[in-house]
Design a protein around this motif. Structure first.
Motif, PDB file in Angstrom:
ATOM      1  N   ALA A  20       0.790  -1.326  -0.170  1.00 55.31           N
ATOM      2  CA  ALA A  20       0.066  -0.004   0.007  1.00 55.31           C
ATOM      3  C   ALA A  20       0.893   1.449  -0.049  1.00 55.31           C
ATOM      4  O   ALA A  20       0.349   2.517  -0.082  1.00 55.31           O
ATOM      5  N   ALA A  21       2.134   1.092   0.379  1.00 55.43           N
ATOM      6  CA  ALA A  21       2.843   2.204   0.389  1.00 55.43           C
ATOM      7  C   ALA A  21       2.902   3.298  -0.781  1.00 55.43           C
ATOM      8  O   ALA A  21       2.669   4.411  -0.434  1.00 55.43           O
ATOM      9  N   PRO A  22       2.965   3.003  -2.155  1.00 52.10           N
ATOM     10  CA  PRO A  22       2.820   4.267  -3.094  1.00 52.10           C
ATOM     11  C   PRO A  22       1.585   4.672  -3.131  1.00 52.10           C
ATOM     12  O   PRO A  22       1.783   6.018  -3.389  1.00 52.10           O
ATOM     13  N   PHE A  23       0.436   3.943  -2.879  1.00 47.79           N
ATOM     14  CA  PHE A  23      -0.876   4.587  -2.936  1.00 47.79           C
ATOM     15  C   PHE A  23      -0.888   5.693  -1.818  1.00 47.79           C
ATOM     16  O   PHE A  23      -1.378   6.698  -1.833  1.00 47.79           O
ATOM     17  N   ARG A  82     -10.410   7.793  -2.342  1.00 45.09           N
ATOM     18  CA  ARG A  82      -8.827   7.535  -2.022  1.00 45.09           C
ATOM     19  C   ARG A  82      -8.517   7.653  -0.367  1.00 45.09           C
ATOM     20  O   ARG A  82      -7.947   6.677   0.168  1.00 45.09           O
ATOM     21  N   HIS A  83      -9.229   8.611   0.199  1.00 45.86           N
ATOM     22  CA  HIS A  83      -9.111   8.858   1.793  1.00 45.86           C
ATOM     23  C   HIS A  83      -9.873   7.662   2.315  1.00 45.86           C
ATOM     24  O   HIS A  83      -9.416   7.449   3.384  1.00 45.86           O
ATOM     25  N   THR A  84     -11.005   7.221   1.877  1.00 42.51           N
ATOM     26  CA  THR A  84     -11.597   6.261   2.458  1.00 42.51           C
ATOM     27  C   THR A  84     -10.804   4.973   2.562  1.00 42.51           C
ATOM     28  O   THR A  84     -10.670   4.251   3.579  1.00 42.51           O
ATOM     29  N   LEU A  85     -10.228   4.537   1.509  1.00 39.80           N
ATOM     30  CA  LEU A  85      -9.588   3.383   1.385  1.00 39.80           C
ATOM     31  C   LEU A  85      -8.127   3.623   2.400  1.00 39.80           C
ATOM     32  O   LEU A  85      -7.780   2.653   3.049  1.00 39.80           O
ATOM     33  N   GLY A  86      -7.571   4.768   2.302  1.00 41.77           N
ATOM     34  CA  GLY A  86      -6.581   4.994   3.166  1.00 41.77           C
ATOM     35  C   GLY A  86      -6.871   4.849   4.593  1.00 41.77           C
ATOM     36  O   GLY A  86      -6.157   4.351   5.472  1.00 41.77           O
ATOM     37  N   CYS A  87      -7.945   5.415   5.067  1.00 42.60           N
ATOM     38  CA  CYS A  87      -8.480   5.271   6.437  1.00 42.60           C
ATOM     39  C   CYS A  87      -8.844   4.101   6.838  1.00 42.60           C
ATOM     40  O   CYS A  87      -8.473   3.360   7.882  1.00 42.60           O
ATOM     41  N   ILE A 107      -8.622  -6.731   1.689  1.00 46.53           N
ATOM     42  CA  ILE A 107      -9.527  -6.329   0.942  1.00 46.53           C
ATOM     43  C   ILE A 107      -9.032  -4.714   0.166  1.00 46.53           C
ATOM     44  O   ILE A 107      -8.975  -4.739  -0.927  1.00 46.53           O
ATOM     45  N   VAL A 108      -8.798  -3.983   1.236  1.00 46.46           N
ATOM     46  CA  VAL A 108      -8.494  -2.832   0.771  1.00 46.46           C
ATOM     47  C   VAL A 108      -7.087  -2.578   0.039  1.00 46.46           C
ATOM     48  O   VAL A 108      -7.106  -1.714  -0.763  1.00 46.46           O
ATOM     49  N   THR A 109      -6.162  -3.246   0.402  1.00 45.55           N
ATOM     50  CA  THR A 109      -4.950  -3.220  -0.197  1.00 45.55           C
ATOM     51  C   THR A 109      -5.162  -3.655  -1.699  1.00 45.55           C
ATOM     52  O   THR A 109      -4.448  -3.127  -2.596  1.00 45.55           O
ATOM     53  N   THR A 110      -5.934  -4.432  -1.848  1.00 50.23           N
ATOM     54  CA  THR A 110      -6.273  -4.980  -3.333  1.00 50.23           C
ATOM     55  C   THR A 110      -7.248  -3.785  -3.838  1.00 50.23           C
ATOM     56  O   THR A 110      -6.720  -3.697  -5.150  1.00 50.23           O
ATOM     57  N   LEU A 111      -8.045  -3.122  -3.277  1.00 53.43           N
ATOM     58  CA  LEU A 111      -8.703  -2.288  -3.841  1.00 53.43           C
ATOM     59  C   LEU A 111      -7.848  -0.919  -4.393  1.00 53.43           C
ATOM     60  O   LEU A 111      -8.345  -0.156  -5.171  1.00 53.43           O
ATOM     61  N   MET A 112      -6.852  -0.661  -3.460  1.00 56.17           N
ATOM     62  CA  MET A 112      -5.927   0.527  -3.916  1.00 56.17           C
ATOM     63  C   MET A 112      -5.135   0.064  -5.426  1.00 56.17           C
ATOM     64  O   MET A 112      -4.840   1.098  -5.877  1.00 56.17           O
ATOM     65  N   GLN A 113      -5.145  -1.015  -5.660  1.00 54.76           N
ATOM     66  CA  GLN A 113      -4.544  -1.522  -6.791  1.00 54.76           C
ATOM     67  C   GLN A 113      -5.583  -1.077  -8.184  1.00 54.76           C
ATOM     68  O   GLN A 113      -5.031  -1.140  -9.291  1.00 54.76           O
ATOM     69  N   GLU A 114      -6.745  -1.094  -7.891  1.00 51.95           N
ATOM     70  CA  GLU A 114      -7.683  -1.191  -8.565  1.00 51.95           C
ATOM     71  C   GLU A 114      -8.923  -0.205  -8.289  1.00 51.95           C
ATOM     72  O   GLU A 114     -10.239  -0.544  -7.900  1.00 51.95           O
ATOM     73  N   THR A 115      -8.475   1.126  -8.072  1.00 51.48           N
ATOM     74  CA  THR A 115      -9.342   2.010  -7.147  1.00 51.48           C
ATOM     75  C   THR A 115     -10.571   2.245  -7.868  1.00 51.48           C
ATOM     76  O   THR A 115     -10.832   2.769  -8.984  1.00 51.48           O
ATOM     77  N   PRO A 116     -11.674   2.000  -7.032  1.00 58.26           N
ATOM     78  CA  PRO A 116     -13.024   2.397  -7.631  1.00 58.26           C
ATOM     79  C   PRO A 116     -13.299   3.947  -8.010  1.00 58.26           C
ATOM     80  O   PRO A 116     -12.634   4.714  -7.436  1.00 58.26           O
ATOM     81  N   ALA A 117     -14.137   4.065  -9.076  1.00 59.95           N
ATOM     82  CA  ALA A 117     -14.157   5.459  -9.538  1.00 59.95           C
ATOM     83  C   ALA A 117     -15.220   6.471  -8.600  1.00 59.95           C
ATOM     84  O   ALA A 117     -15.062   7.539  -8.690  1.00 59.95           O
TER      85      ALA A 117
END
Length: 343
Positions: free
Chosen positions: A183-186, A286-291, A316-326
């Motif tokens: 998750a670090a790059p995200f 993006r902030h929702t995923l980060g938090c 789940i969240v780490t995977t979603l960071m790679q394919e971020t929902p719109a």
């Protein structure tokens, strides 16, 4: 800096209040230490004639398992937040500031009358009402909207973001990036974007824990990380609490997921005409995923999630960071679907 007053010691606190003229020499209030805060000592003072105050004294070392430090000067930022939010919102949703003390880094505010309930406690007990979600959304929208419209007056008071850095960006995003390499790059990109996006007044701790329900109305507390910054952080922070409860309470998962969408829709209706609203949803996702990740892998994990739930949420969240929902709707839907598959 003098910190030889501990307001959690009743005799010391009463002596202080008498010596500073906040109590009469013979007045004997009832003192109750309030539990739950990691960053402050918090005490309820009930006076004989019926008036009640909540006193908060900022700690330099927070009460969490890992080392986490922040200057106690932040309590004075909270006092500034109390003053300004009372001007930006409807009467009754922000407690009245009674006094602040720069020597001992404390403030006193009017206590919310009894009977009241903590909204987080209500939600974890399954007491979820659409009206409360609507109020929660509209209050945040009002703060962001009104502060932006009065930016020339408001912004100069909240330019310092050091408390947001030490209490949010470092423990939530920086620290989590060191624990979750994938998750670090995200997270590093999100930190950079957050620092650029100085758009309106941001509460920084907008959550059910900091919300009381009194006579059906939400009352907002805790303003120590308030600053001029990215409104999408508040949105993501709030959505994280609703979605984490959807995770934790599978019997209510659909209702909490719907509440997250309801929150976003009512919040966005308040700010849709503002200049920064056009790309707000992208950053809010993006902030929702980060938090969501920070609250299971950062310095301040949600205490009601067990270790299995924390690992599941991180996966789940780490995977979603790679394919971020719109969109927020896509995020809440996908998050719920993946929970249902693996839980």
């Amino acid at each position: 800096m003098t910190m030889d007053l501990d307001i959690e010691q009743p005799e010391s606190l009463i002596a202080y209040l008498r010596n500073t003229g906040h109590l009469a020499p013979a007045e004997q209030p009832t003192i109750q230490v309030l539990a739950g805060g990691v960053s402050n000592r918090t005490v309820l003072v009930e006076r004989a004639h019926g008036e009640a105050w909540v006193l908060k004294q900022a700690l330099s070392k927070l009460r969490v398992p890992v080392d986490w430090f922040s200057s106690p000067e932040r309590v004075h930022r909270e006092a500034m937040g109390l003053r300004w939010l009372a001007q930006l919102t409807e009467p009754g949703v922000i407690p009245r500031l009674i006094f602040e003390d720069h020597q001992y880094h404390l403030l006193a505010m009017a206590a919310v009358p009894q009977p009241h309930a903590n909204w987080k406690t209500m939600l974890l007990a399954g007491h979820l009402e659409d009206e409360h979600i609507t109020q929660f959304a509209q209050l945040l929208g009002t703060i962001h909207q009104q502060a932006f419209l009065r930016a020339a007056e408001v912004a100069p008071n909240f330019q310092d973001r050091s408390f947001f850095e030490s209490l949010r960006l470092e423990p939530y995003y920086h620290y989590t990036a060191t624990q979750q390499a994938a998750a670090a790059p995200f997270l590093e990109d999100l930190i950079a974007a957050t620092r650029r996006r100085c758009l309106t007044l941001v509460h920084g701790d907008y959550s059910p824990k900091n919300t009381l329900v009194y006579q059906g109305r939400l009352i907002l507390l805790d303003y120590e990380v308030i600053h001029w910054g990215d409104p999408a952080f508040d949105v993501g922070f709030a959505l994280t609490h609703l979605l984490s409860k959807a995770h934790h309470l599978p019997a209510l998962r659909a209702r909490f997921s719907a509440a997250a969408q309801h929150f976003w829709q009512h919040y966005y209706a308040q700010v849709a005409t503002l200049s920064w609203a056009t790309d707000l949803e992208r950053y809010a996702v993006r902030h929702t995923l980060g938090c969501l990740l920070a609250r299971v892998a950062g310095r301040s994990p949600l205490e009601y999630l067990n270790e299995t739930e924390r690992q599941r949420q991180a996966q789940i969240v780490t995977t979603l960071m790679q394919e971020t929902p719109a969109t927020i709707d896509e995020l809440t839907g996908t998050f719920g679907e993946r929970l249902n598959k693996i839980s």
